[in-house]
Design a protein around this motif. Structure first.
Motif, mmCIF file in Angstrom:
data_model
loop_
_atom_site.group_PDB
_atom_site.id
_atom_site.type_symbol
_atom_site.label_atom_id
_atom_site.label_comp_id
_atom_site.label_asym_id
_atom_site.label_seq_id
_atom_site.Cartn_x
_atom_site.Cartn_y
_atom_site.Cartn_z
ATOM 1 N N ASP A 34 -70.720 -8.437 -0.275
ATOM 2 C CA ASP A 34 -70.653 -8.157 -1.710
ATOM 3 C C ASP A 34 -69.205 -8.080 -2.180
ATOM 4 N N ASP A 35 -68.359 -7.447 -1.361
ATOM 5 C CA ASP A 35 -66.938 -7.351 -1.712
ATOM 6 C C ASP A 35 -66.303 -8.736 -1.785
ATOM 7 N N THR A 87 -73.473 -6.268 4.658
ATOM 8 C CA THR A 87 -73.894 -6.556 3.284
ATOM 9 C C THR A 87 -72.822 -6.111 2.296
ATOM 10 N N ALA A 88 -72.257 -4.935 2.513
ATOM 11 C CA ALA A 88 -71.199 -4.431 1.634
ATOM 12 C C ALA A 88 -69.971 -5.335 1.692
ATOM 13 N N GLN A 105 -67.861 -11.576 -2.450
ATOM 14 C CA GLN A 105 -68.381 -12.240 -3.641
ATOM 15 C C GLN A 105 -67.704 -11.705 -4.901
ATOM 16 N N ASP A 106 -67.506 -10.402 -4.958
ATOM 17 C CA ASP A 106 -66.819 -9.806 -6.103
ATOM 18 C C ASP A 106 -65.389 -10.341 -6.210
#
Length: 97
Positions: A12-13, A8-9, A15-16
């Motif tokens: 997220d990275d 998940t992290a 996507q960021d």
């Protein structure tokens, strides 16, 4: 941290990073359009003196080409200089610690 949380992290990275890339592309496009507009205005104002013809006169055309060439050479030289300046400032910052 378990595998699901790590995945998940990582997602997220990614996507960021994708959002940052999109923002950077937009800023580069905006800056390029601003530079183009400014350069067009600047060279037109400096070179075009007669509005009696639809086409540029020979001197006006040469002036515009020279004006654009000058700013392109300047921006190329400046862009080539930035990495050198960044290297100098990062190496001097290392000695400041």
């Amino acid at each position: 941290m378990d595998a699901a949380a790590a995945a998940t992290a990582a997602g997220d990275d990614e996507q960021d990073q994708a959002r940052l890339d999109t923002i950077a592309d937009g800023l580069q496009t905006r800056d390029a359009m601003h530079l183009y507009s400014w350069l067009s205005h600047r060279c037109f104002s400096d070179c075009v003196v007669s509005f009696y013809r639809r086409a540029l006169g020979k001197r006006e055309e040469e002036c515009v080409r020279s004006c654009v060439r000058k700013y392109l050479l300047l921006s190329t030289a400046t862009a080539a200089r930035f990495p050198h300046l960044a290297d100098s400032s990062s190496s001097s910052a290392a000695f400041d610690d």
